[in-house]
Design a protein around this motif. Structure first.
Motif, PDB file in Angstrom:
ATOM      1  N   MET A 147    -106.148  30.718  42.008  1.00  0.00           N
ATOM      2  CA  MET A 147    -105.262  31.667  41.309  1.00  0.00           C
ATOM      3  C   MET A 147    -105.866  32.072  39.965  1.00  0.00           C
ATOM      4  N   GLN A 148    -106.476  31.086  39.292  1.00  0.00           N
ATOM      5  CA  GLN A 148    -107.072  31.345  37.993  1.00  0.00           C
ATOM      6  C   GLN A 148    -108.198  32.377  38.101  1.00  0.00           C
ATOM      7  N   VAL A 149    -108.994  32.243  39.137  1.00  0.00           N
ATOM      8  CA  VAL A 149    -110.093  33.208  39.329  1.00  0.00           C
ATOM      9  C   VAL A 149    -109.539  34.580  39.722  1.00  0.00           C
ATOM     10  N   LEU A 150    -108.525  34.586  40.590  1.00  0.00           N
ATOM     11  CA  LEU A 150    -107.933  35.870  40.995  1.00  0.00           C
ATOM     12  C   LEU A 150    -107.322  36.579  39.776  1.00  0.00           C
ATOM     13  N   ALA A 151    -106.737  35.792  38.866  1.00  0.00           N
ATOM     14  CA  ALA A 151    -106.086  36.368  37.682  1.00  0.00           C
ATOM     15  C   ALA A 151    -107.097  37.045  36.766  1.00  0.00           C
ATOM     16  N   ARG A 152    -108.343  36.596  36.816  1.00  0.00           N
ATOM     17  CA  ARG A 152    -109.347  37.109  35.888  1.00  0.00           C
ATOM     18  C   ARG A 152    -109.853  38.494  36.258  1.00  0.00           C
ATOM     19  N   SER A 153    -109.632  38.925  37.507  1.00  0.00           N
ATOM     20  CA  SER A 153    -110.190  40.201  37.980  1.00  0.00           C
ATOM     21  C   SER A 153    -111.666  40.314  37.609  1.00  0.00           C
ATOM     22  N   ALA A 154    -112.414  39.269  37.937  1.00  0.00           N
ATOM     23  CA  ALA A 154    -113.836  39.224  37.581  1.00  0.00           C
ATOM     24  C   ALA A 154    -114.630  40.231  38.395  1.00  0.00           C
ATOM     25  N   LYS A 155    -115.761  40.660  37.848  1.00  0.00           N
ATOM     26  CA  LYS A 155    -116.583  41.572  38.661  1.00  0.00           C
ATOM     27  C   LYS A 155    -117.408  40.793  39.677  1.00  0.00           C
ATOM     28  N   LEU A 156    -117.714  39.530  39.370  1.00  0.00           N
ATOM     29  CA  LEU A 156    -118.312  38.660  40.384  1.00  0.00           C
ATOM     30  C   LEU A 156    -117.498  37.375  40.452  1.00  0.00           C
ATOM     31  N   ALA A 157    -116.776  37.181  41.541  1.00  0.00           N
ATOM     32  CA  ALA A 157    -115.959  35.975  41.704  1.00  0.00           C
ATOM     33  C   ALA A 157    -116.626  35.075  42.737  1.00  0.00           C
ATOM     34  N   ILE A 158    -116.781  33.799  42.377  1.00  0.00           N
ATOM     35  CA  ILE A 158    -117.399  32.842  43.298  1.00  0.00           C
ATOM     36  C   ILE A 158    -116.342  31.801  43.670  1.00  0.00           C
ATOM     37  N   PHE A 159    -116.065  31.687  44.962  1.00  0.00           N
ATOM     38  CA  PHE A 159    -115.081  30.718  45.454  1.00  0.00           C
ATOM     39  C   PHE A 159    -115.837  29.632  46.212  1.00  0.00           C
ATOM     40  N   ASP A 160    -115.743  28.397  45.725  1.00  0.00           N
ATOM     41  CA  ASP A 160    -116.494  27.309  46.354  1.00  0.00           C
ATOM     42  C   ASP A 160    -115.576  26.544  47.309  1.00  0.00           C
ATOM     43  N   GLU A 161    -115.746  26.803  48.586  1.00  0.00           N
ATOM     44  CA  GLU A 161    -114.924  26.227  49.652  1.00  0.00           C
ATOM     45  C   GLU A 161    -113.426  26.352  49.352  1.00  0.00           C
ATOM     46  N   PRO A 162    -112.936  27.595  49.278  1.00  0.00           N
ATOM     47  CA  PRO A 162    -111.528  27.794  48.954  1.00  0.00           C
ATOM     48  C   PRO A 162    -110.594  27.147  49.972  1.00  0.00           C
ATOM     49  N   GLU A 163    -111.120  26.899  51.166  1.00  0.00           N
ATOM     50  CA  GLU A 163    -110.279  26.334  52.228  1.00  0.00           C
ATOM     51  C   GLU A 163    -110.160  24.816  52.149  1.00  0.00           C
ATOM     52  N   ALA A 164    -111.027  24.173  51.341  1.00  0.00           N
ATOM     53  CA  ALA A 164    -111.095  22.707  51.380  1.00  0.00           C
ATOM     54  C   ALA A 164    -109.791  22.081  50.888  1.00  0.00           C
ATOM     55  N   GLY A 165    -109.179  21.300  51.731  1.00  0.00           N
ATOM     56  CA  GLY A 165    -107.959  20.588  51.350  1.00  0.00           C
ATOM     57  C   GLY A 165    -106.710  21.446  51.371  1.00  0.00           C
ATOM     58  N   VAL A 166    -106.849  22.710  51.771  1.00  0.00           N
ATOM     59  CA  VAL A 166    -105.698  23.611  51.770  1.00  0.00           C
ATOM     60  C   VAL A 166    -105.178  23.741  53.206  1.00  0.00           C
ATOM     61  N   ASP A 167    -103.850  23.739  53.371  1.00  0.00           N
ATOM     62  CA  ASP A 167    -103.312  23.782  54.728  1.00  0.00           C
ATOM     63  C   ASP A 167    -103.608  25.119  55.413  1.00  0.00           C
ATOM     64  N   LEU A 168    -103.588  25.112  56.731  1.00  0.00           N
ATOM     65  CA  LEU A 168    -104.037  26.273  57.507  1.00  0.00           C
ATOM     66  C   LEU A 168    -103.264  27.543  57.181  1.00  0.00           C
TER      67      LEU A 168
END
Ligand SMILES: Nc1ncnc2c1ncn2[C@@H]1O[C@H](COP(=O)(O)OP(=O)(O)OP(=O)(O)O)[C@@H](O)[C@H]1O
Ligand SMILES: [Mg+2]
Length: 245
Positions: A147-168
């Motif tokens: 959420m923090q990264v999405l809030a930033r509206s960055a021009k380059l956003a890097i998500f490191d295993e966004p699925e890890a530990g998150v329910d399906l």
């Protein structure tokens, strides 16, 4: 937008130099969603940290919109529009969830923060004032980090295993949000480090790491059929159908 040229990263291990990233050349363009995959320990997170300035590369160059940013620190790179959602989010004692999002994007109004929380599947009433230091589950931490990264509206956003530990259920929602923001966005690009068989095929470009090097790189249409077969073999061998590489 982002250009990595002959990028290497080494660490000193028991008096010996160990090369973790080996001569990486990569061009990231606006409007595209990049999927980065490869075996555990192949260098994906290290690459993300080097781009963000958390780790200093030992050779090569990083250019953002033509400007060499190798000498810039994390804050300067963040101000230039790079954002990174950690694979394992750090815990900040004494900061509430709301504080953290406001640090990421000071202009964000409470109403927008509440909406962003709902986007990642967190009820604002329950989470706005929760302490980031303890008590949050791994999956909750992960959603807050994204959420923090999405809030930033960055021009380059890097998500490191966004699925890890998150329910399906939440994974699909997060993927839809990331795709909604970054796919075909002429202003921005996203790099998603993932092992997930549902996320990789929706990326525009795929990059496969192996032992600190880029083994394969190209369009989704070109690369996915090659790695999908790898995944099938490994799933049959080791995972009995679980959706991981
Ligand atoms: N400071 C360090 N000292 C020694 N080895 C390190 C150091 N930092 C990273 N490594 C090694 O570098 C390799 C790459 O690590 P990295 O975290 O980038 O892998 P990854 O591709 O993200 O793996 P995963 O899929 O498990 O997240 C690993 O073998 C790791 O142990
Ligand atoms: Mg990693």
């Amino acid at each position: 937008m982002l250009h990595l040229e002959n990028l290497s990263f080494s660490v000193q291990n028991n008096g010996q130099s160990k090369q973790i990233l080996k001569n990486i050349n990569l061009q990231i363009e606006r409007g595209k969603l990049y999927g980065v995959t490869g075996p555990n320990g192949s260098g994906k997170t290290t690459l993300a940290k080097v781009i963000m300035g958390i780790l200093p590369h030992t050779e090569g160059h990083i250019y953002l919109d033509g400007e060499e940013i190798s000498g810039k620190n994390i804050t300067q790179r963040a101000n230039l529009g790079i954002a990174y959602a950690f694979q394992q989010p750090p815990r900040f004692k004494g900061l509430t969830v709301q504080d953290l999002v406001k640090i990421a994007q000071p202009k964000l109004k409470n109403l927008s923060i509440r909406k962003k929380m709902r986007d990642v599947g967190l009820c604002p009433e329950d989470y706005m004032d929760r302490d980031m230091g303890s008590g949050l589950s791994g999956g909750e931490m992960k959603r807050i980090e994204i959420m923090q990264v999405l809030a930033r509206s960055a021009k380059l956003a890097i998500f490191d295993e966004p699925e890890a530990g998150v329910d399906l259920w939440t994974i699909q929602r997060l993927v839809d949000i990331i795709v909604g923001i970054y796919k075909n966005n002429p202003e921005a690009a996203a790099l998603i480090i993932t092992h997930n068989r549902n996320i990789l095929p929706i990326c525009d470009e795929l990059i496969v790491f192996e032992e600190g090097k880029i083994r394969l790189q190209g369009s989704q249409a070109e690369i996915w059929p090659l790695i999908r077969d790898d995944i099938v073999c490994q799933v049959q061998d080791t995972c009995r159908g679980e959706e991981i590489i």
